[in-house]
Motif scaffolding. Sequence first.
Motif, PDB file in Angstrom:
ATOM      1  N   ARG A  94       0.891  -1.354   0.081  1.00 44.22           N
ATOM      2  CA  ARG A  94       0.560  -0.045  -0.310  1.00 44.22           C
ATOM      3  C   ARG A  94       1.338   1.555  -0.312  1.00 44.22           C
ATOM      4  NH1 ARG A  94      -5.592   0.957   1.817  1.00 44.22           N
ATOM      5  NH2 ARG A  94      -5.907  -1.404   1.228  1.00 44.22           N
ATOM      6  N   LEU A  95       1.995   1.314   0.310  1.00 39.48           N
ATOM      7  CA  LEU A  95       2.789   2.117   1.084  1.00 39.48           C
ATOM      8  C   LEU A  95       3.829   2.706  -0.329  1.00 39.48           C
ATOM      9  CD1 LEU A  95       4.410   4.725   2.685  1.00 39.48           C
ATOM     10  CD2 LEU A  95       6.148   2.764   3.032  1.00 39.48           C
ATOM     11  N   ARG A  96       4.404   1.594  -1.582  1.00 38.36           N
ATOM     12  CA  ARG A  96       4.290   1.212  -2.680  1.00 38.36           C
ATOM     13  C   ARG A  96       3.282   2.347  -3.314  1.00 38.36           C
ATOM     14  NH1 ARG A  96       8.080  -3.737  -1.434  1.00 38.36           N
ATOM     15  NH2 ARG A  96       8.975  -2.930  -1.007  1.00 38.36           N
ATOM     16  N   GLU A  97       1.700   1.897  -3.512  1.00 38.01           N
ATOM     17  CA  GLU A  97       0.954   2.549  -3.860  1.00 38.01           C
ATOM     18  C   GLU A  97       0.138   3.879  -4.244  1.00 38.01           C
ATOM     19  OE1 GLU A  97      -2.913   0.609  -3.280  1.00 38.01           O
ATOM     20  OE2 GLU A  97      -1.995  -0.985  -3.245  1.00 38.01           O
ATOM     21  N   ALA A  98       1.611   3.943  -2.781  1.00 34.13           N
ATOM     22  CA  ALA A  98       1.178   5.873  -2.452  1.00 34.13           C
ATOM     23  C   ALA A  98       1.937   7.004  -3.187  1.00 34.13           C
ATOM     24  CB  ALA A  98       0.908   5.646  -0.376  1.00 34.13           C
ATOM     25  N   PHE A  99       3.641   6.098  -2.809  1.00 36.63           N
ATOM     26  CA  PHE A  99       4.689   7.107  -3.732  1.00 36.63           C
ATOM     27  C   PHE A  99       4.112   6.857  -5.640  1.00 36.63           C
ATOM     28  CE2 PHE A  99       6.184   6.214   0.413  1.00 36.63           C
ATOM     29  CZ  PHE A  99       7.226   7.776  -0.068  1.00 36.63           C
ATOM     30  N   ALA A 100       3.572   5.809  -5.402  1.00 41.06           N
ATOM     31  CA  ALA A 100       3.650   5.501  -7.108  1.00 41.06           C
ATOM     32  C   ALA A 100       3.132   7.072  -7.949  1.00 41.06           C
ATOM     33  CB  ALA A 100       3.055   4.286  -7.555  1.00 41.06           C
ATOM     34  N   MET A 101       1.433   6.879  -6.715  1.00 39.67           N
ATOM     35  CA  MET A 101       0.763   7.357  -6.979  1.00 39.67           C
ATOM     36  C   MET A 101       0.931   9.214  -6.858  1.00 39.67           C
ATOM     37  SD  MET A 101      -3.218   8.317  -5.824  1.00 39.67           S
ATOM     38  CE  MET A 101      -4.235   9.703  -5.870  1.00 39.67           C
ATOM     39  N   LEU A 102       1.608   9.202  -5.972  1.00 33.50           N
ATOM     40  CA  LEU A 102       1.991  10.991  -5.654  1.00 33.50           C
ATOM     41  C   LEU A 102       3.551  11.145  -6.744  1.00 33.50           C
ATOM     42  CD1 LEU A 102       3.431  12.951  -3.615  1.00 33.50           C
ATOM     43  CD2 LEU A 102       5.002  11.960  -2.097  1.00 33.50           C
ATOM     44  N   ARG A 103       4.320  10.125  -7.347  1.00 34.90           N
ATOM     45  CA  ARG A 103       5.160  10.371  -8.373  1.00 34.90           C
ATOM     46  C   ARG A 103       4.589  11.108  -9.314  1.00 34.90           C
ATOM     47  NH1 ARG A 103       9.679   7.788 -11.006  1.00 34.90           N
ATOM     48  NH2 ARG A 103       9.511   7.436 -12.552  1.00 34.90           N
ATOM     49  N   GLU A 104       3.402   9.888  -9.826  1.00 37.14           N
ATOM     50  CA  GLU A 104       2.292  10.372 -11.030  1.00 37.14           C
ATOM     51  C   GLU A 104       2.033  12.059 -11.268  1.00 37.14           C
ATOM     52  OE1 GLU A 104      -1.454   8.557 -12.202  1.00 37.14           O
ATOM     53  OE2 GLU A 104       0.402   6.887 -11.923  1.00 37.14           O
ATOM     54  N   LYS A 105       1.638  12.075  -9.718  1.00 39.26           N
ATOM     55  CA  LYS A 105       1.256  13.777  -9.591  1.00 39.26           C
ATOM     56  C   LYS A 105       2.258  14.814  -9.685  1.00 39.26           C
ATOM     57  CE  LYS A 105      -3.125  12.691  -6.556  1.00 39.26           C
ATOM     58  NZ  LYS A 105      -3.924  13.170  -7.111  1.00 39.26           N
ATOM     59  N   LEU A 106       3.394  14.167  -9.087  1.00 38.31           N
ATOM     60  CA  LEU A 106       4.537  15.416  -8.898  1.00 38.31           C
ATOM     61  C   LEU A 106       5.260  15.270 -10.768  1.00 38.31           C
ATOM     62  CD1 LEU A 106       6.424  13.742  -5.938  1.00 38.31           C
ATOM     63  CD2 LEU A 106       5.055  16.358  -6.335  1.00 38.31           C
ATOM     64  N   LEU A 107       5.393  14.540 -11.239  1.00 39.11           N
ATOM     65  CA  LEU A 107       5.411  14.510 -12.565  1.00 39.11           C
ATOM     66  C   LEU A 107       5.136  15.110 -13.701  1.00 39.11           C
ATOM     67  CD1 LEU A 107       7.297  10.863 -13.185  1.00 39.11           C
ATOM     68  CD2 LEU A 107       8.625  12.989 -12.662  1.00 39.11           C
ATOM     69  N   ALA A 108       3.482  15.550 -13.555  1.00 37.43           N
ATOM     70  CA  ALA A 108       2.478  15.557 -13.889  1.00 37.43           C
ATOM     71  C   ALA A 108       2.386  17.369 -14.031  1.00 37.43           C
ATOM     72  CB  ALA A 108       0.895  15.011 -13.820  1.00 37.43           C
ATOM     73  N   TYR A 109       3.008  17.313 -12.364  1.00 40.67           N
ATOM     74  CA  TYR A 109       2.733  19.015 -11.930  1.00 40.67           C
ATOM     75  C   TYR A 109       3.926  19.576 -12.789  1.00 40.67           C
ATOM     76  CZ  TYR A 109       3.305  23.129  -9.403  1.00 40.67           C
ATOM     77  OH  TYR A 109       2.956  24.177  -9.221  1.00 40.67           O
TER      78      TYR A 109
END
Lengths: 366, 366
Positions: free
Chosen positions: B349-364
């Motif tokens: 679940r923690l890895r999922e959270a970081f994957a989602m955060l990464r996606e958002k950061l890269l999109a931004y």
Amino acid sequence: MNGSITLAEAFKNCKHPVVGHGKRNVRVLLDALAGTDGNEESDMYGKGETIERFQAKMAAYLGKPDAVFFPSGTMAQQIALRIHCDETGKRKVAYHPLSHLEIHEEDGLKELHRIETVRLADRDRLIRLDDVRLLDEDVACLLLELPQREIGGQLPPYAELEEMSAYCRGRGIRLHLDGARLFEILPYYDKSAAQICALFDSVYVSFYKGLGGVAGAILTGEPTLTARSKVWKRRHGGDLISLYPYVISSDYYFDRRIGKMAQYYAEAKSLAEMYNDCAHTIRTVPKAPVSNLFHVHSDLPKEVLESMLADVCEATDIGLASWVKALDDGGSAYEVSIGDRYAAVPIERLREAFAMLREKLLAYSA
Amino acid sequence: MNGSITLAEAFKNCKHPVVGHGKRNVRVLLDALAGTDGNEESDMYGKGETIERFQAKMAAYLGKPDAVFFPSGTMAQQIALRIHCDETGKRKVAYHPLSHLEIHEEDGLKELHRIETVRLADRDRLIRLDDVRLLDEDVACLLLELPQREIGGQLPPYAELEEMSAYCRGRGIRLHLDGARLFEILPYYDKSAAQICALFDSVYVSFYKGLGGVAGAILTGEPTLTARSKVWKRRHGGDLISLYPYVISSDYYFDRRIGKMAQYYAEAKSLAEMYNDCAHTIRTVPKAPVSNLFHVHSDLPKEVLESMLADVCEATDIGLASWVKALDDGGSAYEVSIGDRYAAVPIERLREAFAMLREKLLAYSA
């Protein structure tokens, strides 16, 4: 008199201690926490529902716009006086020679706040209106302790208190109430706490004297004063991340005992009568208590009185006191503070104890 | 990004908070009291078995002859510095520009103790040996905070710490340790607390950071210092009639968590790696944590990062942080402090959270 047991030991082991609420042990805290499920959030550096709700409750009870919870009265009172000095631009406060600040605080007011002090009145009597009239106008604040604990818990007449307040207000001298035992004097004055507090610019009350809590204090006054007091509380190191152990227990014992002050006062008067009827070598100060508190003075040396009280305690299981201190005049004294325990003392047994004490006192002076 | 829930709310409601030990609620105190039957006597103004036993235990653990329990570190540290000034006849102390005394205590040291301060080194880096060599001999004491919390919890190499200590001792400059997080750095230094404390003339430790207690602090040093500190504790209003709620809980959480510092440290390192592998717009300070603590810095404005973390929290039930602060450079930052909770977080679940955060950061940043 066998002298084989100390008074402190005898008192600790006796079945019927006459003074206090009970042992100061962890049970006092556990009882206060018994009603909580643990989900109540901690206060955080003075903020949060538990502490803010209790502060608002005490401000309302004391009739002031705002209140701040402090870990100790020592901290709260120094800070109140400091603020009065800063706000008036003066560096001097006046108090009784046996004020808590003068004899129990290692001169914190002078050492930390560089405030000069004026000791008003004599050690063995109250501050009266005539004393207050002697105050110079360079005094920022007069601190009155009601009742004056170190002289047995004495009080001026209420009308005189009103005159003192009016006098100070007319001269720009602030008035602070050391109300460590304010709750305890309400039955005698027959006033509400708010009525008394209205005579003062700031008020400190305590939760572990007559109320019997764990520790803690409230400082109340105008919002400018309470706001400034929070800054000084941080400076003193009193703005803890969590004060809830004291807040919750103060609230609990306030609710549990605030309605019993009249009972303690009546019990103190009746116990004082027994002392005053006992023998000519022993008496109470004041003669008629004005709260749950009085002092017992005797003409006997400390060791003699100690030994008598220990013997009476062992023989009757009645604990009248746990310590005696020597007085400068060769006599001795101790403090009596009535709490929950008194109501549980069998009156016949108490009379027996006084009969035995009387016998010993008369034999000694014969 | 719906923006309908604040980060604080999302964190509060999530299933898997990553930082801290747990909620700061009354349960923390109740757990510490669960083993007591209530018959343990209260300490009385710093005296009594419970407080004296704990003081002796901490003195032994820290390798010093004596220790005194204080309600807060703010109080303990001001007092330690005051005593060093008085004993050396100097009025100046040196510390980091982001020392707790400089930024969190409303200038208590200056206002109450009239001590001058020297801010050594720059805000964003550690005090090093070269800085210490610049100290004038009119400095009574240098305060070192290990780890330096406000810059993410950084530490100098241990050998350099030894050199700083030797330098100060050679110049008659006292050394005080702000050990608010001393327990937390023992695994990194691979030293005992006593070994580190031996480099200092006085040491303060806290019981509610890595240990997760209710509140409370210990000041330890030579018996002259601890004896004097008790007088100042009274002056500050910290010599409460009962400190046992803090003493008992400090003792309980010390025993419960002192053995877990290596685990928290390892967990902090692995979480920091996840941040540093996440995206180029986010990184940890220090890059490799030296304790359970680190800061997360990002190039994004506070509101943007807050909103991302809230969304990640709502979507994955992983709470990475409860607040974000703005930095002067337009970016933002928050603190991560590892405690008991981390071990219970499902790693997938923690890895999922970081994957989602990464996606958002890269999109931004795209």
